[in-house]
Write an enzyme that holds these catalytic residues in place. Structure first.
Site, short mmCIF file in Angstrom:
data_model
loop_
_atom_site.label_atom_id
_atom_site.label_comp_id
_atom_site.label_asym_id
_atom_site.label_seq_id
_atom_site.Cartn_x
_atom_site.Cartn_y
_atom_site.Cartn_z
N ARG A 192 -1.80 -5.89 -8.68
CA ARG A 192 -0.82 -6.93 -8.39
C ARG A 192 -0.74 -7.96 -9.50
O ARG A 192 0.32 -8.49 -9.78
CB ARG A 192 -1.18 -7.63 -7.08
CG ARG A 192 -1.10 -6.74 -5.86
CD ARG A 192 -1.65 -7.44 -4.66
NE ARG A 192 -3.09 -7.61 -4.86
CZ ARG A 192 -3.95 -7.94 -3.92
NH1 ARG A 192 -3.54 -8.17 -2.71
NH2 ARG A 192 -5.24 -8.06 -4.18
N HIS A 209 0.84 -1.20 0.00
CA HIS A 209 0.00 0.00 0.00
C HIS A 209 0.87 1.25 0.00
O HIS A 209 0.63 2.20 -0.76
CB HIS A 209 -0.89 0.06 1.25
CG HIS A 209 -1.94 -0.98 1.33
ND1 HIS A 209 -2.09 -1.78 2.44
CD2 HIS A 209 -2.92 -1.34 0.47
CE1 HIS A 209 -3.12 -2.58 2.26
NE2 HIS A 209 -3.64 -2.35 1.06
N LYS A 216 -18.06 -6.37 7.07
CA LYS A 216 -16.80 -7.00 7.45
C LYS A 216 -16.34 -6.48 8.81
O LYS A 216 -16.48 -5.31 9.11
CB LYS A 216 -15.70 -6.68 6.43
CG LYS A 216 -15.79 -7.44 5.14
CD LYS A 216 -14.58 -7.14 4.30
CE LYS A 216 -14.52 -8.00 3.06
NZ LYS A 216 -13.32 -7.71 2.27
N SER A 229 -3.29 -7.49 2.80
CA SER A 229 -3.49 -7.39 4.25
C SER A 229 -4.01 -8.70 4.82
O SER A 229 -3.60 -9.14 5.88
CB SER A 229 -4.48 -6.26 4.58
OG SER A 229 -3.95 -5.02 4.22
#
Length: 161
Positions: free
Chosen positions: A90, A17, A41, A127
């Site tokens: 990514r 990040h 979440k 994460s």
């Protein structure tokens, strides 16, 4: 003034990040880091803790503003006059999803999305993966800023009690 936003859950912020935020900070006068709230979440860190960790790890950049947001990212952008969203990619799988989001966001408000390829060093990093490896006793210290790693280790110890 050139402004952009780097959105995410940042639970917690990783070196991946930070790589994207730092690179964006060189291109824009102000980079907003939007900690997006997903009420479905439960994070390991509270929203306030995430904001604090991001502020601590980006303070040296000097042009980062951090805040939370619930709702559509394009509303965050519209309310602050932000014309661009910066997203790190990514892998190809990220692109498939992010392209759809970018097209939807542009269609809703005209905001542009700029894709920044993640450094190969962090191409596998998330994460979720960091939390999982750390909770199983793996060393993730090289994947997180020092202050974040310390807080992660503390939080995992708290959860085990």
């Amino acid at each position: 003034m050139r402004r952009a936003v780097c959105p995410g859950s940042f639970d917690p912020i990783t070196n991946g990040h930070l790589d994207i935020i730092e690179r964006a900070s060189k291109l824009y006068d102000v980079v907003h880091v939007a900690v997006l709230i997903n009420k479905n979440k439960q994070g390991m860190f509270s929203i306030d803790e995430r904001i604090e960790l991001i502020e601590q790890t980006t303070a040296q950049l000097g042009n980062i503003e951090v805040e939370s947001h619930t709702g559509l990212l394009v509303d965050f952008c519209r309310d602050r006059g932000i014309p661009a969203i910066i997203k790190g990619l990514r892998a190809v799988s990220d692109f498939d999803y992010e392209l759809q989001m970018a097209q939807m966001n542009h269609g809703l408000t005209g905001v542009e999305t700029l894709f920044v390829p993640t450094s190969p060093t962090y191409s596998f990093l998330s994460s979720t993966l960091v939390k999982e490896v750390a909770s199983l006793g793996g060393d993730v210290s090289h994947l997180l800023p020092e202050v974040v790693h310390g807080r992660l280790v503390e939080r995992i110890a708290e959860l085990r009690r």
